[in-house]
Scaffold this active site. Sequence first.
Site, PDB file in Angstrom:
ATOM      1  N   VAL A  24       0.865  -1.180   0.000  1.00 50.75           N
ATOM      2  CA  VAL A  24       0.000   0.000   0.000  1.00 50.75           C
ATOM      3  C   VAL A  24       0.899   1.227   0.000  1.00 50.75           C
ATOM      4  CG1 VAL A  24      -1.983  -1.070   1.131  1.00 50.75           C
ATOM      5  CG2 VAL A  24      -0.167  -0.042   2.527  1.00 50.75           C
ATOM      6  N   SER A  25       0.320   2.377  -0.337  1.00 52.79           N
ATOM      7  CA  SER A  25       1.126   3.587  -0.494  1.00 52.79           C
ATOM      8  C   SER A  25       1.365   4.336   0.805  1.00 52.79           C
ATOM      9  CB  SER A  25       0.451   4.530  -1.501  1.00 52.79           C
ATOM     10  OG  SER A  25       0.326   3.894  -2.759  1.00 52.79           O
TER      11      SER A  25
END
Length: 210
Positions: free
Chosen positions: A65-66
Amino acid sequence: MTWISIGKVAEFFGVTTQSIRDWTKQGRLEAIRTLGGHRRYNLEGIEKKLGFENENKKTILYSRVSAHDQKEDLVRQKQELKNYSEKHKTSNVVEISEIGSGLNYEKRGLKKLLSLILNDNVKQVVVSYKDRLMRFATQILEQVCTAKNVELVVLNERPEKKFEEVVVEDVLSVLTVYCAKIYGRRSHERRKKRQNKKRTSTGVSNSNKE
């Protein structure tokens, strides 16, 4: 008994002929020499060796995920990949999960994944979505996987988006990354100035005491 050329062996393993020469020198493969000095390999032995190599290669479950506020999504991805692995009774599984921008190619997990692939230690890479690997340049990674005979399994396909939507998202992604770098640098500079002021004031205080 069937004998095959070094070129055929290289095709079987998905490597260069130089790699096969190196493996032969290292004793990993056995070869005989023809009267003309060319190497020949026993096909049955190569097939057995290839099967052994594949059994020992890893399946990588890669999730990303970012940002830290997306940890719930990271947990969901990891569980989805585990479910796939258990359903297909996959052996020799390695999990790699990380938090980082898809534009950052220096992420520790991504570098580990690439290293394993390039060293012929991977047979399969499994991800929830293709863009979990990288935001851009995923085609390059796909080509690397193809060259190394690595199967790339994408569990979900995102809905098809309009060209304009894709462009806007890409631009926003780039802006977000570079804005974060700018703000991070400014924060670092402010912190450095505060530390310098603190050192200076401490030095002045000490000199007054003397």
